[in-house]
Design a protein around this motif. Structure first.
Motif, mmCIF file in Angstrom:
data_model
loop_
_atom_site.group_PDB
_atom_site.id
_atom_site.type_symbol
_atom_site.label_atom_id
_atom_site.label_comp_id
_atom_site.label_asym_id
_atom_site.label_seq_id
_atom_site.Cartn_x
_atom_site.Cartn_y
_atom_site.Cartn_z
ATOM 1 N N PHE A 347 1.071 -1.420 0.224
ATOM 2 C CA PHE A 347 0.826 0.234 0.238
ATOM 3 C C PHE A 347 0.700 1.340 -0.161
ATOM 4 N N MET A 348 1.728 1.594 0.981
ATOM 5 C CA MET A 348 2.211 2.907 1.478
ATOM 6 C C MET A 348 3.217 3.355 0.132
ATOM 7 N N PRO A 349 4.557 2.427 -0.724
ATOM 8 C CA PRO A 349 4.574 2.716 -2.110
ATOM 9 C C PRO A 349 3.724 3.570 -3.247
ATOM 10 N N VAL A 350 2.504 3.383 -2.783
ATOM 11 C CA VAL A 350 1.793 3.449 -3.678
ATOM 12 C C VAL A 350 1.387 5.036 -3.374
ATOM 13 N N VAL A 351 0.283 4.808 -2.317
ATOM 14 C CA VAL A 351 -0.327 5.949 -1.942
ATOM 15 C C VAL A 351 0.809 6.956 -1.294
ATOM 16 N N THR A 352 1.633 7.044 -0.931
ATOM 17 C CA THR A 352 3.034 8.059 -0.114
ATOM 18 C C THR A 352 2.648 9.381 -1.075
ATOM 19 N N PRO A 353 3.236 8.825 -2.593
ATOM 20 C CA PRO A 353 3.197 9.794 -3.293
ATOM 21 C C PRO A 353 2.582 11.195 -3.844
ATOM 22 N N ILE A 354 0.698 10.527 -3.488
ATOM 23 C CA ILE A 354 -0.633 11.087 -3.701
ATOM 24 C C ILE A 354 -0.236 11.617 -2.731
ATOM 25 N N PHE A 355 0.490 11.903 -0.991
ATOM 26 C CA PHE A 355 -0.237 12.162 0.034
ATOM 27 C C PHE A 355 0.647 13.341 0.352
ATOM 28 N N GLU A 356 1.590 12.755 -0.632
ATOM 29 C CA GLU A 356 3.012 14.766 -0.455
ATOM 30 C C GLU A 356 2.670 15.291 -1.754
ATOM 31 N N MET A 357 1.924 14.739 -2.180
ATOM 32 C CA MET A 357 1.088 15.529 -3.642
ATOM 33 C C MET A 357 -0.256 16.639 -2.687
ATOM 34 N N TYR A 358 -1.442 16.373 -2.436
ATOM 35 C CA TYR A 358 -1.885 16.434 -1.282
ATOM 36 C C TYR A 358 -0.543 17.611 -0.402
ATOM 37 N N GLY A 359 0.226 17.468 0.204
ATOM 38 C CA GLY A 359 0.876 18.228 0.853
ATOM 39 C C GLY A 359 0.733 17.921 2.302
ATOM 40 N N LEU A 360 -0.146 16.901 2.915
ATOM 41 C CA LEU A 360 -0.333 16.414 4.232
ATOM 42 C C LEU A 360 1.234 15.805 4.742
ATOM 43 N N ASN A 361 1.228 16.398 5.993
ATOM 44 C CA ASN A 361 2.534 15.643 6.868
ATOM 45 C C ASN A 361 2.442 14.573 6.307
ATOM 46 N N THR A 362 3.932 13.604 6.088
ATOM 47 C CA THR A 362 3.872 12.475 6.163
ATOM 48 C C THR A 362 4.726 11.468 7.537
ATOM 49 N N LEU A 363 4.699 12.637 8.554
ATOM 50 C CA LEU A 363 5.147 11.685 9.752
ATOM 51 C C LEU A 363 3.485 11.272 10.566
ATOM 52 N N TRP A 364 2.902 12.223 10.162
ATOM 53 C CA TRP A 364 1.611 11.880 11.134
ATOM 54 C C TRP A 364 0.806 10.940 9.949
ATOM 55 N N ILE A 365 1.045 11.002 8.689
ATOM 56 C CA ILE A 365 0.352 10.162 8.033
ATOM 57 C C ILE A 365 1.397 7.959 8.666
ATOM 58 N N ALA A 366 2.451 8.717 8.614
ATOM 59 C CA ALA A 366 3.294 7.350 8.952
ATOM 60 C C ALA A 366 2.616 7.070 10.011
ATOM 61 N N ILE A 367 2.378 7.725 11.482
ATOM 62 C CA ILE A 367 2.429 7.030 12.639
ATOM 63 C C ILE A 367 0.251 6.619 12.435
ATOM 64 N N LEU A 368 -0.441 7.289 12.053
ATOM 65 C CA LEU A 368 -1.451 6.485 11.705
ATOM 66 C C LEU A 368 -2.191 5.820 10.770
ATOM 67 N N VAL A 369 -1.046 5.207 10.199
ATOM 68 C CA VAL A 369 -1.586 4.175 9.303
ATOM 69 C C VAL A 369 -0.849 3.318 10.885
ATOM 70 N N SER A 370 0.083 3.342 10.944
ATOM 71 C CA SER A 370 1.317 2.964 11.931
ATOM 72 C C SER A 370 -0.317 1.557 13.019
ATOM 73 N N LEU A 371 -0.373 2.701 13.339
ATOM 74 C CA LEU A 371 -1.982 1.918 14.569
ATOM 75 C C LEU A 371 -3.166 1.842 14.022
ATOM 76 N N ASN A 372 -3.198 2.132 12.421
ATOM 77 C CA ASN A 372 -4.101 0.978 11.604
ATOM 78 C C ASN A 372 -3.730 0.285 11.908
ATOM 79 N N LEU A 373 -2.135 -0.175 11.678
ATOM 80 C CA LEU A 373 -1.717 -1.079 11.283
ATOM 81 C C LEU A 373 -2.372 -2.492 12.566
#
Length: 435
Positions: A347-373
């Motif tokens: 999942f992450m290699p696919v969606v990470t560039p899109i989060f970066e395109m949106y300008g979202l904080n990838t550190l925040w995204i990583a913790i959210l996904v880790s909690l989800n996992l």
């Protein structure tokens, strides 16, 4: 159409029960040959070598070894027994001690299987003997055992950092506050439940507490709590203070765990041999999946999948938070069926560039996904934490009781994820403060 066929073949093979690593690699080789021709056999080794030469990944086998060796030392079982007696007069004290010890083991090892098995063997029979309901007892053990997925040093965070190109040290720091909050939420729940349903959670008898305290010398008490704290300090302290990189700290932790086992008088050749074998086995699984995921990523990009996905999202005019919600729901559902390692690498290699395109904080995204996992270890039918616990539980404990007991903790995790989405400062405050 080719991309769609790629995904259909991949998921069909997974549903048929083929190993994830070889499914990823095999399907990718077939479609990669169609995409690149014979050039595939030149491009793929270069990509795999580039991934494997990432020094961050050296931390994976070292942290795995640290966790396995600590399990051999017997420190965890003594810590659990001592904490349970000290909290014996508190409502739900034994369950609270399981949550606290789970957090300490998470900060010491990060290995879910070792934590769940250790606490299941030590605390589940004791909780059942004292009249705790099976659902209440199994729920807190399984949930506490998964804390190693978010509390550093976490294998999830290391893999997430390597895939999303984020500093592992910064990820470890960012995960501290969410991890502590999750422990507090668990403790709050078990205490409130004990207050509302006291018959389901009887206290430890006074005579048992008194008998244990007679044997509990100050030196034993210090040894029980200081040794795990020293291990945590050697790993996380060296990272947070900037003394060592996460990879170097993993080496420090592996050596510290070995020395602690020696201090306990349990550093035998058998213990070393078993620790090395288990560490090699787990690490090989992780890296074989990584090789397969690397092949899949190469073919996916070669077919223009990342560009197509970006175009689809742009044409759909999705808001950033709508896309985030879709990704989080998708990962949550995927966690019912496949392991967290595959989810990270697929999942992450696919969606990470899109989060970066949106300008979202990838550190925040990583913790959210880790909690989800983390929920993937608790959600049936393939929740590994549930399997580990069932494997060491008494025969009278039914699978449906374990499933029922874990539901409140999945709800707690979802509530915490929601809170972090609305209040990103929970993740970003500590890294910004220490910057």
């Amino acid at each position: 159409m080719i991309l769609l066929l790629l995904f259909l073949c991949l998921f069909a093979a997974l549903l048929l029960g083929y190993p994830v690593a070889f499914t990823l690699a095999g399907v990718s080789l077939i479609f990669g040959f169609y995409t690149f021709g014979l050039d595939l056999f030149y491009l793929l080794p270069l990509r795999i070598f580039g991934t494997m030469s990432n020094q961050i990944l050296i931390a994976v086998p070292l942290f795995v070894y640290m966790g396995v060796m600590l399990e051999k030392s017997g420190i965890a079982s003594r810590l659990l027994n001592t904490m349970a007696i000290l909290l014996g007069k508190v409502k739900g004290g034994l369950a609270i001690s399981v949550a606290l010890v789970g957090a300490m083991l998470a900060a010491s090892t990060g290995i879910v299987g070792a934590t769940v098995v250790t606490m299941g063997l030590m605390s589940l029979p004791s909780m059942l003997k004292r009249g705790y309901t099976p659902e209440y007892a199994t729920g807190i053990i399984a949930a506490s055992g998964t804390l190693g997925q978010i509390i550093p040093p976490s294998i999830v965070l290391i893999l997430m950092g390597s895939v999303m190109n984020i500093s592992i040290g910064e990820l470890f720091i960012a995960a501290v506050v969410p991890g502590v909050l999750l422990v507090i939420c668990y403790i709050f729940y078990v205490y409130i439940y004990a207050v509302i349903y006291p018959d389901d959670v009887p206290p430890i008898p006074e005579e048992e507490i008194a008998a244990f305290k007679k044997e509990l010398t100050p030196s034993l008490l210090i040894k029980t709590f200081v040794l795990p704290f020293l291990l945590i300090l050697s790993v996380l302290g060296s990272i947070f203070l900037g003394i060592a990189s996460p990879t170097e700290a993993a080496g420090v932790g592996a050596m510290a765990a070995t020395l602690l086992t020696a201090l306990e008088g349990k550093l035998t050749w058998k213990a070393v041999k078993e620790s090395a074998f288990e560490s090699g086995n787990l690490t090989s699984m992780v890296f074989m999946i990584l090789v397969g995921a690397t092949a899949f990523g190469l073919v996916f990009r070669g077919l223009g999948g990342d560009d197509l996905l970006v175009e689809l999202i742009q044409s759909a005019d999705l808001e950033p938070y709508t896309f985030l919600a879709l990704v989080m729901v998708g990962i949550f559902i995927a966690g019912f069926f496949i392991d967290f390692i595959e989810i990270i690498f697929i999942f992450m290699p696919v969606v990470t560039p899109i989060f970066e395109m949106y300008g979202l904080n990838t550190l925040w995204i990583a913790i959210l996904v880790s909690l989800n996992l983390q929920t993937s270890f608790l959600t049936p039918p393939f929740g590994f934490s549930l399997f580990y616990l069932k494997g060491v539980a008494p025969k009278e404990i039914k699978t449906k009781q374990i499933y029922k007991g874990i539901v409140p903790y999945i709800g707690i995790q979802i509530l915490l994820i929601t809170g972090i989405i609305f209040f990103p400062e929970i993740v970003t405050w500590l890294p910004n403060f220490l910057d």
